[in-house]
Design a protein around this motif. Structure first.
Motif, PDB file in Angstrom:
ATOM      1  N   SER A 153       3.174   2.322  -2.236  1.00 42.74           N
ATOM      2  CA  SER A 153       3.054   2.814  -0.859  1.00 42.74           C
ATOM      3  C   SER A 153       3.399   4.291  -0.767  1.00 42.74           C
ATOM      4  O   SER A 153       2.728   5.054  -0.053  1.00 42.74           O
ATOM      5  CB  SER A 153       3.963   2.001   0.073  1.00 42.74           C
TER       6      SER A 153
ATOM      7  N   LEU B  17       0.832   7.038   0.603  1.00 40.76           N
ATOM      8  CA  LEU B  17       1.172   7.867   1.761  1.00 40.76           C
ATOM      9  C   LEU B  17       1.040   9.347   1.442  1.00 40.76           C
ATOM     10  O   LEU B  17       0.482  10.119   2.236  1.00 40.76           O
ATOM     11  CB  LEU B  17       2.589   7.554   2.228  1.00 40.76           C
TER      12      LEU B  17
ATOM     13  N   ASP C 219      -1.713  11.390   3.574  1.00 41.73           N
ATOM     14  CA  ASP C 219      -1.125  12.093   4.721  1.00 41.73           C
ATOM     15  C   ASP C 219      -1.006  13.586   4.401  1.00 41.73           C
ATOM     16  O   ASP C 219      -0.217  13.979   3.539  1.00 41.73           O
ATOM     17  CB  ASP C 219       0.254  11.509   5.053  1.00 41.73           C
TER      18      ASP C 219
ATOM     19  N   SER D  58      12.285   6.270   2.203  1.00 39.71           N
ATOM     20  CA  SER D  58      11.641   5.824   3.439  1.00 39.71           C
ATOM     21  C   SER D  58      12.603   5.896   4.614  1.00 39.71           C
ATOM     22  O   SER D  58      12.199   6.192   5.743  1.00 39.71           O
ATOM     23  CB  SER D  58      11.126   4.387   3.272  1.00 39.71           C
TER      24      SER D  58
ATOM     25  N   ILE E 223       8.427  10.893   5.751  1.00 35.81           N
ATOM     26  CA  ILE E 223       7.929   9.628   5.212  1.00 35.81           C
ATOM     27  C   ILE E 223       8.137   8.505   6.217  1.00 35.81           C
ATOM     28  O   ILE E 223       7.264   7.645   6.399  1.00 35.81           O
ATOM     29  CB  ILE E 223       8.631   9.309   3.879  1.00 35.81           C
TER      30      ILE E 223
ATOM     31  N   ALA F 219       5.442   8.755   8.718  1.00 37.00           N
ATOM     32  CA  ALA F 219       4.158   8.304   8.182  1.00 37.00           C
ATOM     33  C   ALA F 219       4.093   6.780   8.123  1.00 37.00           C
ATOM     34  O   ALA F 219       3.047   6.180   8.410  1.00 37.00           O
ATOM     35  CB  ALA F 219       3.939   8.897   6.786  1.00 37.00           C
ATOM     36  N   ILE F 220       5.214   6.151   7.765  1.00 42.21           N
ATOM     37  CA  ILE F 220       5.256   4.687   7.724  1.00 42.21           C
ATOM     38  C   ILE F 220       5.091   4.104   9.130  1.00 42.21           C
ATOM     39  O   ILE F 220       4.329   3.142   9.337  1.00 42.21           O
ATOM     40  CB  ILE F 220       6.565   4.203   7.084  1.00 42.21           C
TER      41      ILE F 220
ATOM     42  N   VAL G 122       1.555   4.240  10.114  1.00 43.94           N
ATOM     43  CA  VAL G 122       0.775   3.184   9.473  1.00 43.94           C
ATOM     44  C   VAL G 122       0.997   1.843  10.185  1.00 43.94           C
ATOM     45  O   VAL G 122       0.061   1.105  10.477  1.00 43.94           O
ATOM     46  CB  VAL G 122       1.168   3.074   7.982  1.00 43.94           C
TER      47      VAL G 122
ATOM     48  N   ILE H   4      -2.900   1.047   6.545  1.00 43.98           N
ATOM     49  CA  ILE H   4      -2.602   2.345   5.917  1.00 43.98           C
ATOM     50  C   ILE H   4      -3.817   3.251   6.019  1.00 43.98           C
ATOM     51  O   ILE H   4      -4.922   2.856   5.684  1.00 43.98           O
ATOM     52  CB  ILE H   4      -2.184   2.169   4.448  1.00 43.98           C
TER      53      ILE H   4
END
Length: 317
Positions: free
Chosen positions: A48, A52, A56, A297, A303, A306-307, A310, A316
């Motif tokens: 992941s 990412l 991204d 994370s 990050i 970004a998670i 998603v 994603i």
């Protein structure tokens, strides 16, 4: 130091016996559940991170490129041991041939050295970002980070090549089980009847020179970082600067503390239960790949954002 061959030195074994959890063979299926979940989380987490950063644009910066290298290293660390560990726990596959065993220990030790080197490189990244913020973008570019990753990978594979090649040449005339559910260099030379002095001395020296120097330079880097942070007038800016290094500090602890614990157990724990050795070995291999994606994370705002992006989209992107 025992290097002479025993009386049955005319017999050479080409297979090795892996150790599971002695006395708990009946519970291997149950023990495999948390270990399998650990491997699964580590694999999904690191994949992941790779996805990412690739997708991204806000994450396509040098510091996240170093995180990509760390994620690739963690994936290699997981995949080096996953087949034999789960094969033993699920299918009682205890026997492993000489060549697969040598290859496994080679990749495992290479990725250990790679992880240590990447953590040192990430410490330098933190140092440049805090000490020379205006020159950061010009000093650490994407191609330079990629080149550094390639050099560190070649270095890690090269320093373990010579002892690995020697393992293929040794004669193994002592029966016995390896100490873990995977192959290690120190375990294999314990069963060898050839002259193993080069491998023993080389292994000790390379650990001291490679991993020891990585730890030393990480400590030096953070001493410079701390001095630079203390020179900042604003308390808020000092806290912000230190916060950028928290994830890396936790990653360093997650790697070196289990490795140090395993070394202490191997060195001084001769009379301890084999389960202690096996547990520490499993933790040292699985804990860093499992925790690094979780740490970054949670502690890295970009990050985490970004998670959340998603998750909010349901897929994603």
């Amino acid at each position: 130091m025992r290097t002479s061959a025993p009386p049955n030195d005319n017999v050479s074994f080409s297979t090795f016996l892996l150790t599971g959890f002695p006395g708990l063979e009946w519970a291997h299926r149950w023990i495999s559940l948390p270990i399998f979940v650990g491997y699964l989380v580590a694999l999904v987490g690191n994949v992941s991170i790779l996805h990412l950063v690739r997708t991204d644009p806000s994450l396509q910066q040098p510091m996240y490129y170093f995180l990509v290298i760390l994620a690739v290293t963690d994936l290699g660390l997981c995949m080096s041991t996953l087949p034999s560990v789960l094969g033993l726990l699920w299918f009682d596959a205890r026997m492993v041939g000489l060549v697969p065993c040598v290859l496994q220990q080679h990749f495992l030790h290479s990725f250990f050295f790679m992880e240590s080197a990447v953590l040192f490189a990430m410490a330098l990244d933190c140092l440049v970002a805090i000490r020379f913020p205006l020159r950061y973008a010009s000093v650490l570019t994407g191609p330079r980070v990629a080149l550094a990753g390639a050099v560190l990978g070649i270095r890690s594979a090269a320093i373990t090549a010579a002892p690995s090649l020697n393992l293929l040449k040794f004669g193994y005339c002592r029966r016995g089980a390896l100490s873990h559910a995977y192959c290690l260099h120190q375990d294999m030379i314990r069963l060898a009847c050839s002259d193993t002095r080069f491998n023993r001395l080389y292994g000790l020296c390379i650990i001291m020179l490679a991993m020891g120097s990585d730890v030393l330079f990480i400590l030096i880097s953070y001493s410079v970082i701390l001095r630079a942070v203390l020179a900042i007038a604003s308390a808020r800016e000092r806290l912000k600067a230190l916060n950028t290094c928290v994830s890396h500090i936790l990653a360093v602890l997650c790697f070196y503390v289990p490795v140090l614990g395993l070394s202490i157990v191997h060195r001084f724990g001769h009379h301890t239960s084999p389960l202690v050795h096996i547990l520490m070995g499993t933790i040292s291999v699985l804990f860093p790949p499992l925790m690094n994606p979780i740490i970054y994370s949670i502690k890295t705002q970009q990050i985490r954002r970004a998670i959340l992006k998603v998750v909010s989209l349901g897929k994603i992107q």
